[in-house]
Write an enzyme that holds these catalytic residues in place. Sequence first.
Site: not given
Ligand code: NDP
Length: 483
Positions: A9-10, A12, A14, A76, A128-130, A182, A185-186, A189, A260
């Site tokens: 999961g890459l 933002v 990851g 998620a 945490s920390g975005g 977590k 924590h939220n 917040e 959210k």
């Molecule tokens: P997103 O929540 O926008 O998820 C996108 C990623 O999930 C992409 O890599 C996407 O792959 C993958 N994905 C979505 N559906 C599937 C699927 N069915 N099978 C496989 N891969 C899938 O990404 P974020 O980086 O924003 O967040 C990642 C996680 O971290 C989430 O659970 C989020 O709630 C949590 N989080 C986010 C924070 C934030 O500030 N954004 C802070 C703390 C936690 P593809 O590229 O192929 O679409």
Amino acid sequence: ARADIGVVGLAVMGRNLARNLARHGHVVALHNRTRARVGELVERYGDEGEFVAAEDAASFVAALKRPRRVVVMVKAGTGTDAAIEELLPHLEEGDIVVDGGNAHFEDTRRRERDLRERGLHFVGTGVSGGEEGALLGPSIMPGGSRESYDALGPILESIAVDVDGTPCCTYVGPDGAGHFVKMVHNGIEYADMQLIGEAYDLLRQGLGMEPSDLAKVFAEWNEGDLESFLIETTATVLAKVDAATGSPLVDVVVDQAEQKGTGRWTVQTALELGVPVTGIAEAVFARSLSGAADQRRAVRDAGSLPGPSGSLSPQEAEGFVDDVRSALYASKVVAYAQGFDMIAAGSEHYGWGIDKGAMATIWRGGCIIRARFLDRIREAYDRDPHLASLLLDDYFAGAVADAQDAWRRVVVAAVRLGVPAPGFSSALAYYDALRRDRLPAALLQGLRDFFGAHTYARVDREGIYHVLWSEDGSEVRQDAEAG
Ligand code: NDP
């Protein structure tokens, strides 16, 4: 196999976690459903450390040293389940799957159970920390088995933010404990932001201060006990002028707060556990009310719900800034006390054995609620790990006692001015209820006994009692000892 850890999961979060890991010398295998993201990451950030770009799930898993450590950082819910499903055929006994997404802790409990049955470790982890935190150092709250933490903890601790030489990462507890913490924590917040919003509103309405002046007040508060990321950020946002109109930004932003869902989860869970997290609940409801745009417009248009015509006396106005600061601090103490009560209740209910002082310690950096205040909470739990309420700790008891006159003046002023301050007033009501010798719950018990024969206990003797209300009004004992 040469990778120390893998990230699936890459987007933002990851991507930034993977970069953070690589920057700390770990060899990181990369996998993403849409393969292009893997190449993009390596192309743009490949010089930051050592990455292994996998072709597919099988080669991704094959690239990992054993026990394999995989961090899943995807959307998620169904995304997490899909990512795990894809990995499962390739994983072997003892491997560790980390879910760093914002999962509900009940989903984490389910996934942990399923993977444990297959001989795998599942580590539901609060992060945490975005996006900035993920890259530069988040606060990390891992759950799961102790054994998995032995293999995983050192890596996570190496990328977590450091405060005074202590990483903001520690083992939280079994199965859903990390995601539960977590979630709370939220929730905290939410409460903290609501209180800040009320302080701003009261000062603006009560004293007619402009956002630019209020920015200075918050900046000054950030030098004292209230020092925190959220107070500092409040000063920044209030000072911001909108380029298009020249107005304060806060005056051109639509006043409907979004959510959210983690605040809502916290309150739903608190209702199940029976923990009065009134500060968090008021914050969630205040956001809902702000979002009820049609209803608010209808009321405004009708003009039929009048407010008071009161204003602050010159004498009240003089001390009002300090009073609001004190009310904010006291209300914040209550909100955090409630949040830690909820952690205690969850830990007790699910048998997690969570160390509350350690949670305060790992929230001191990386996360949105990071604050000087958390040092005080940690100290309180160091003094007494079994503290029945943070409000009983000498430091917090003293702080609230010092603040209480101001706190009451501010709640009275809010009512007189017609400025809604549900956070301040419900925190004060909680404080008063907690310290009361007798509560009107005694009357409620009487009512319940009258209409539902629900029985009551007595203050002066053992047993369960009921009044024969529709007969001769005599009292009868109803428990096993009766007769
Ligand atoms: P997103 O929540 O926008 O998820 C996108 C990623 O999930 C992409 O890599 C996407 O792959 C993958 N994905 C979505 N559906 C599937 C699927 N069915 N099978 C496989 N891969 C899938 O990404 P974020 O980086 O924003 O967040 C990642 C996680 O971290 C989430 O659970 C989020 O709630 C949590 N989080 C986010 C924070 C934030 O500030 N954004 C802070 C703390 C936690 P593809 O590229 O192929 O679409």
